[in-house]
Design a protein around this motif. Structure first.
Motif: not given
Lengths: 285, 199
Positions: B138-146, B156-161, B166-176
């Protein structure tokens, strides 16, 4: 220079401000608008490379940062808000100044010139140049009664490789105390927030963040104000102390004082709700 | 009667003694690449005492300098310390001899990647690779994807789940992902380094 208005700046948001810290970007834009500073987003910018490119490959790290420099129009300073982006953009510029061959190769690759004397500055520098008196004249909301820890984190105050550059130790205090807030300096202002270890090894970062927050609570601060979006996030998400204390982006407090009124939109994006502190502030006013 | 072999064979004495290992010493190599004079270190331990992350390290920063001076290449390139270091420069700013220890760590990390040694903290290099995958695409960091990619690598799927939600709910992690227009052209072109072949 003559046909460029002095208040025009190229603006590099960086990945954090474009996404996770959109509230910092939004409040920064509000503050700039009120002050009459024209921040023009760098067209089609890319990530500065960050620690990951720096770790894995020097050429990649240089190339990522240099592409941004090639996109910046000459004649107006390039402004960054994220200290790490600023650091990598400046480092790349230093590298290209010393290495005209690589610079020429990149210019040919992209078909654009890369100015090696482009001014690359932090937004804090923009405010210093703007002047505290003019800034105060624009204040619409008093910050009286707000006890804040100016949290600089590590990058805005350090990298020795760029030792000749200006760093902004003390600048957050100057600005926010001029706007009526009260600085609480006896806390861990320069302790590193943990950076990417917050993602890979939270068990290392959590005790550090607790120490930072603990020091702010012990100093009876209402909040911490950060100069860096990653610090802001790490201090929020890795604080497992019972005492929750809001962590503001510097731009949010600045825009608040300048009278921006869409702050609800920024604050709902915080993981630690800052609204009680803000309500306390407006009651005191 | 066979010919008697001479007891002592003729010895050829070279007119010049050649050193066994003409390779640059490790200390000289690190000093050159990092641009910092690490031989000034007198082991005062200011760096280790100030480092916020020292408890997660296997060697303190001053010990890393010692390993480099002793030429213990394998030990230093495979240690955890160089990966735990995030480059906050606390050590560099505290060093009374003006040694930029963070630059030394930077150099040693690069050397470890180049040498293809076993990485002391493999999860950290996994993370950096995941970030680079995102940047390449993408040329930029996509945090959710990372973070999803990193979880896939470490399992370690459960770690920090809860935090992720919570970050998704606050719209801090963009889907796109936010992306560069011609990332395929100008950005992907920069990703031609060796780490790709090894990864």
């Amino acid at each position: 220079m003559s046909d460029v208005k002095p208040q025009d700046f190229s603006y590099f948001p960086g990945c954090s401000l474009a996404t996770t810290a959109a509230e910092s970007n939004r409040s920064l834009m509000q503050a700039a608008r009120i002050l009459g500073l024209n921040l023009i987003e760098l067209e089609d910018w890319n990530c500065c490379g960050s620690s990951s490119a720096q770790t894995m490959c020097r050429n990649l790290s240089l190339g990522m940062a240099a592409r941004n420099l090639s996109l910046a129009p000459a004649g107006r300073p390039l402004v960054a808000m994220c200290p790490r982006c600023l650091h990598y953009l400046r480092s790349a510029q230093q590298c290209l100044q010393a290495d005209p061959k690589t610079r020429a190769a990149l210019e040919e690759k992209w078909g654009r010139p890369i100015s090696t004397d482009l001014e690359i500055i932090h937004f804090m520098e923009v405010l210093v140049r703007y002047g505290l008196d003019r800034l105060k004249a624009n204040a619409r909301r008093s910050l009286k009664g707000l006890r804040f820890v100016p949290y600089y984190g590590c990058t805005l105050a350090r990298p020795p490789r760029l030792a000749k550059e200006t760093y902004f130790q003390g600048e957050m205090e100057h600005i926010l105390t001029a706007l009526g807030a009260e600085a609480v300096p006896d806390a861990l202002m320069y302790r590193c927030c943990g950076s990417f270890l917050s993602a890979t090894d939270p068990e290392i970062v959590t005790p550090l963040v607790q120490e930072i927050i603990g020091s702010a609570v012990a100093a009876k601060a209402d909040c911490l104000v950060t100069a860096c979006a990653m610090c802001q996030l790490n201090l929020e998400i890795r604080n497992t102390n019972r005492a929750k204390i809001p962590i503001f982006h510097f731009s949010e407090i600045l825009a608040l004082a300048l009278g921006a009124d869409d702050y609800e939109e920024w604050f709902v994006r915080h993981l630690v709700d800052p609204r009680p502190v803000i309500q306390k502030l407006s009651k005191a006013a | 009667m066979s010919q008697v072999q001479p007891l002592v064979q003729e010895i050829v004495i070279p007119d010049r003694v050649k050193a066994d290992n003409p390779r640059q010493s490790l200390a000289a190599e690190v000093a050159e690449r990092s641009g910092t004079e690490l031989n000034r270190c007198y082991q005062c331990r200011s760096c280790g005492n100030g480092c916020p992350f020292v408890q997660a390290m296997d060697y303190t920063p001053n010990q890393v300098i010692r390993l480099v001076q002793f030429g213990l290449r394998q030990e230093v390139l495979t240690c955890k310390t160089i990966w735990v270091c995030v480059g906050c420069h606390t050590c560099s700013s505290q060093c009374p001899m003006g040694i930029d220890l963070a630059a030394v760590m930077d150099t040693l990390r690069l050397m470890a990647v180049e040498a293809g040694v076993v990485i002391g903290k493999p999860n950290i290099i996994d993370f950096h690779e995941e970030v680079l995958r995102s940047l390449e695409k993408y040329g930029r960091a996509h945090k959710l994807g990372i973070m999803l990619g990193y979880k896939r690598q470490t399992g370690r799927w459960l770690k920090d789940l809860d935090l992720g939600l919570r970050m998704l709910a606050k719209r801090k992690l963009d889907l796109i992902p936010s992306r560069v227009r011609d990332a395929n052209k100008e950005i992907a072109d920069l990703f031609t380094c060796y780490w790709r072949e090894s990864a």
